[in-house]
Design an enzyme around this catalytic site. Structure first.
Site, PDB file in Angstrom:
ATOM      1  N   ASN A 116       0.767  -1.142   0.102  1.00 49.67           N
ATOM      2  CA  ASN A 116      -0.084   0.057  -0.024  1.00 49.67           C
ATOM      3  C   ASN A 116       0.765   1.221  -0.077  1.00 49.67           C
ATOM      4  O   ASN A 116       2.064   1.228   0.509  1.00 49.67           O
ATOM      5  CB  ASN A 116      -0.899   0.077   1.285  1.00 49.67           C
ATOM      6  CG  ASN A 116      -2.236  -0.568   1.115  1.00 49.67           C
ATOM      7  OD1 ASN A 116      -2.637  -0.966   0.014  1.00 49.67           O
ATOM      8  ND2 ASN A 116      -3.015  -0.820   2.177  1.00 49.67           N
ATOM      9  N   LYS A 197      -4.704   4.120  -6.747  1.00 51.41           N
ATOM     10  CA  LYS A 197      -4.814   3.293  -5.595  1.00 51.41           C
ATOM     11  C   LYS A 197      -4.410   4.307  -4.364  1.00 51.41           C
ATOM     12  O   LYS A 197      -5.108   3.953  -3.371  1.00 51.41           O
ATOM     13  CB  LYS A 197      -3.932   1.989  -5.640  1.00 51.41           C
ATOM     14  CG  LYS A 197      -3.800   1.143  -4.480  1.00 51.41           C
ATOM     15  CD  LYS A 197      -5.168   0.345  -4.260  1.00 51.41           C
ATOM     16  CE  LYS A 197      -5.397  -0.526  -3.172  1.00 51.41           C
ATOM     17  NZ  LYS A 197      -4.294  -0.828  -2.251  1.00 51.41           N
ATOM     18  N   ASN A 201      -6.540   4.731  -0.933  1.00 49.38           N
ATOM     19  CA  ASN A 201      -6.065   4.548   0.621  1.00 49.38           C
ATOM     20  C   ASN A 201      -6.159   5.784   1.450  1.00 49.38           C
ATOM     21  O   ASN A 201      -6.448   5.839   2.447  1.00 49.38           O
ATOM     22  CB  ASN A 201      -4.692   3.789   0.640  1.00 49.38           C
ATOM     23  CG  ASN A 201      -4.742   2.562  -0.103  1.00 49.38           C
ATOM     24  OD1 ASN A 201      -4.168   2.067  -1.055  1.00 49.38           O
ATOM     25  ND2 ASN A 201      -5.210   1.492   1.020  1.00 49.38           N
ATOM     26  N   ASN A 205      -8.402   4.608   4.318  1.00 50.90           N
ATOM     27  CA  ASN A 205      -7.546   4.255   5.575  1.00 50.90           C
ATOM     28  C   ASN A 205      -7.445   5.060   6.579  1.00 50.90           C
ATOM     29  O   ASN A 205      -8.063   4.691   7.826  1.00 50.90           O
ATOM     30  CB  ASN A 205      -6.246   3.780   5.248  1.00 50.90           C
ATOM     31  CG  ASN A 205      -6.112   2.928   4.484  1.00 50.90           C
ATOM     32  OD1 ASN A 205      -6.965   2.557   3.411  1.00 50.90           O
ATOM     33  ND2 ASN A 205      -4.973   1.861   4.424  1.00 50.90           N
ATOM     34  N   ASN A 215     -15.416  -0.246   6.343  1.00 53.05           N
ATOM     35  CA  ASN A 215     -15.317   0.828   5.101  1.00 53.05           C
ATOM     36  C   ASN A 215     -16.637   1.304   4.689  1.00 53.05           C
ATOM     37  O   ASN A 215     -16.685   2.413   4.336  1.00 53.05           O
ATOM     38  CB  ASN A 215     -14.551  -0.044   4.084  1.00 53.05           C
ATOM     39  CG  ASN A 215     -13.267  -0.456   4.111  1.00 53.05           C
ATOM     40  OD1 ASN A 215     -12.665  -0.122   5.675  1.00 53.05           O
ATOM     41  ND2 ASN A 215     -12.571  -1.207   3.355  1.00 53.05           N
ATOM     42  N   GLU A 279       0.737   2.647   7.788  1.00 55.49           N
ATOM     43  CA  GLU A 279       1.271   2.995   6.977  1.00 55.49           C
ATOM     44  C   GLU A 279       1.080   4.464   6.445  1.00 55.49           C
ATOM     45  O   GLU A 279       1.043   4.984   5.421  1.00 55.49           O
ATOM     46  CB  GLU A 279       0.835   2.266   5.721  1.00 55.49           C
ATOM     47  CG  GLU A 279       1.466   0.851   5.963  1.00 55.49           C
ATOM     48  CD  GLU A 279       0.987  -0.318   4.822  1.00 55.49           C
ATOM     49  OE1 GLU A 279       1.902  -0.683   3.990  1.00 55.49           O
ATOM     50  OE2 GLU A 279       0.050  -0.473   4.597  1.00 55.49           O
TER      51      GLU A 279
HETATM   52  O1  KPL Z   1      -6.191  -1.250   0.533  1.00 56.65           O
HETATM   53  C1  KPL Z   1      -7.067  -1.299   1.508  1.00 56.65           C
HETATM   54  C2  KPL Z   1      -6.640  -1.360   3.045  1.00 56.65           C
HETATM   55  O2  KPL Z   1      -7.049  -1.503   3.844  1.00 56.65           O
HETATM   56  O3  KPL Z   1      -5.442  -1.163   3.222  1.00 56.65           O
HETATM   57  C3  KPL Z   1      -8.449  -1.008   1.225  1.00 56.65           C
HETATM   58  C4  KPL Z   1      -8.572  -0.901  -0.358  1.00 56.65           C
HETATM   59  C5  KPL Z   1      -8.706   0.229   1.589  1.00 56.65           C
HETATM   60  C6  KPL Z   1      -9.547  -2.067   1.533  1.00 56.65           C
HETATM   61  O4  KPL Z   1      -9.721  -2.139   2.832  1.00 56.65           O
END
Ligand code: KPL
Length: 313
Positions: A116, A197, A201, A205, A215, A279
Site C-alpha cells: 500500500n 490506488k 487509501n 484508511n 469501510n 502506513e
Molecule cells: O487497501 C485497502 C486497505 O485496507 O489497506 C482497502 C482497499 C482500503 C481495503 O480495505
C-alpha cells in the site's frame, strides 16, 4: 485458467518477502499455477532454525487448500538463486528489508514491490545494482490472516503491475504472474495507476481508523464532503507531478471500493486496533511530502495524518 509447465518456472527462483496475508495469497496463487508439488519460498526476518510450514488458504468459496513452502531466513544460501523477488511487506519495512537482502540476491534478480502507499520505490533506488530491474504493483484483492500460516481470501480485486526502472521483468515471469493472479494486468504506466490506488487509501484508511468503522460506513452522506476535499488536494499534487487524474472517475473508483469492501476493516483500522505501526507516512504522509516539494499546503490531509499519529500513540 491455463496451467503453465513448471520447467520454465522453478518456484525456488521466486521468493516472497513477507508472509503476511497478501504475501501468502500471492504465494498460493503462483504455487497453484505450477503443475508439480514445488515449494514456494517465503523470506522472513526470523532468525534461528526455521522449519518448513504447512501453509493453507481458504478460498472465496470456503474451500481450504494446502500447499508446500520453504521459509528462508535472510542468511539462507538459497537467496542467491532467487530471480524474482516479490516484496509484500508493509511500506515502512521495504527499505530495511531490501537493504539487508540486496547484496545476497543475484545481480539479475528482478524486484517487484507490492504494498500500500507510495515512496519506498524512491527510497530503494540507491540500493539497486546497476540495471537491476524494478517493477511496482498494487492489488485490491482482499486477504485476511487467520493464523500464522492460514490465510483467507476475502475478496476479488484488480492487480496492476508495471515496469519502473532497470531491466524489464522476464517474459516468463510476466506470464506466470498474469496467469496465476486473477484479474492481473501489466500496465504501461504504473505510476498513475499507483496514484489512483493511493487516492483510495488516502480516503478509506485514515477515515476508518479515525472513526473506528468498517469501510462501508463511509457511504454515509456525512463523509461526502471530506472525501471530496481529500481527493481535491491529492489531485493538486498529482497535477504538479504531471499525473493526470480524472476527478469524476477517481471519485467513482473510491466510492466503488468503499462499496465492494463495505464489510471490511481497512488495514489502518486494524493496525491501530492491534497497536501496530500504520502506513500513514506512505499514504497521506507521502502526499504531504510531495506537496511540500512543490510548496503546497494540504490542510485536510495534514489533519488526517496528525489525527492518525495521535491515535497511534
Ligand atoms: O487497501 C485497502 C486497505 O485496507 O489497506 C482497502 C482497499 C482500503 C481495503 O480495505
Amino acid at each position: 485458467m491455463s496451467v503453465l509447465s513448471t520447467s520454465n518456472y522453478p518456484t525456488s527462483q521466486i521468493g516472497i518477502l513477507g508472509a503476511g496475508a497478501i504475501g501468502q495469497l500471492i504465494g498460493f496463487q503462483i504455487n497453484s499455477q505450477l503443475q508439480n508439488q514445488q515449494k514456494m519460498s517465503y523470506i522472513t526476518q526470523a532468525t534461528g532454525l526455521i522449519s518448513d510450514p504447512s501453509p493453507h488458504l481458504t478460498s472465496l468459496v470456503s474451500q481450504t487448500h494446502h500447499y508446500n513452502a520453504h521459509v528462508l531466513s535472510l542468511h539462507s544460501p538459497e537467496i542467491s538463486e532467487i530471480k524474482l523477488l516479490i516484496v509484500a511487506v508493509k511500506a515502512y519495512q521495504v527499505f530495511n528489508a531490501i537493504s539487508h537482502l540486496i547484496t545476497k540476491l543475484p545481480a539479475d534478480c528482478h524486484i517487484l514491490l507490492l504494498h500500500n502507499g507510495l515512496g519506498p520505490h524512491l527510497e530503494i533506488l540507491p540500493l539497486l545494482q546497476p540495471h537491476q530491474g524494478l517493477s511496482l504493483g498494487t492489488t485490491s484483492q482482499g486477504a485476511q490472516r487467520i493464523d500464522k500460516w492460514h490465510v483467507k481470501h476475502t475478496g476479488k480485486g484488480l492487480t496492476q503491475i508495471g515496469h519502473y526502472t532497470g531491466i524489464a521483468m522476464a517474459d516468463e515471469y510476466r506470464q506466470l504472474l498474469s496467469h496465476s493472479i486473477p484479474d492481473c494486468d501489466f500496465v504501461d504506466e504504473i505510476i498513475p495507476a499507483l496514484w489512483q490506488k493511493l487516492a483510495v487509501n488516502c480516503v478509506i484508511n485514515p477515515l476508518t481508523a479515525i472513526h473506528q468503522c468498517k469501510n462501508g460506513i463511509l457511504q454515509q452522506s456525512e463523509f461526502s464532503e471530506k472525501i471530496q476535499q481529500i481527493l481535491f488536494e491529492l489531485n493538486l499534487v498529482a497535477q504538479k507531478e504531471a499525473i493526470t487524474l480524472d476527478m469524476q472517475q477517481l471519485t467513482q473508483r473510491v466510492l466503488k471500493v468503499i462499496q465492494l469492501t463495505s464489510n471490511n476493516y481497512s488495514s489502518m483500522f486494524q493496525d491501530i486496533q492491534h497497536k501496530k505501526l500504520t502506513e500513514i507516512d506512505y499514504i497521506n504522509g507521502y502526499l504531504l511530502k510531495v506537496a511540500q516539494k512543490h510548496g503546497i499546503q494540504l490542510d485536510v490531509n495534514q489533519q488526517l495524518v496528525e489525527s492518525v499519529q495521535l491515535l497511534a500513540q
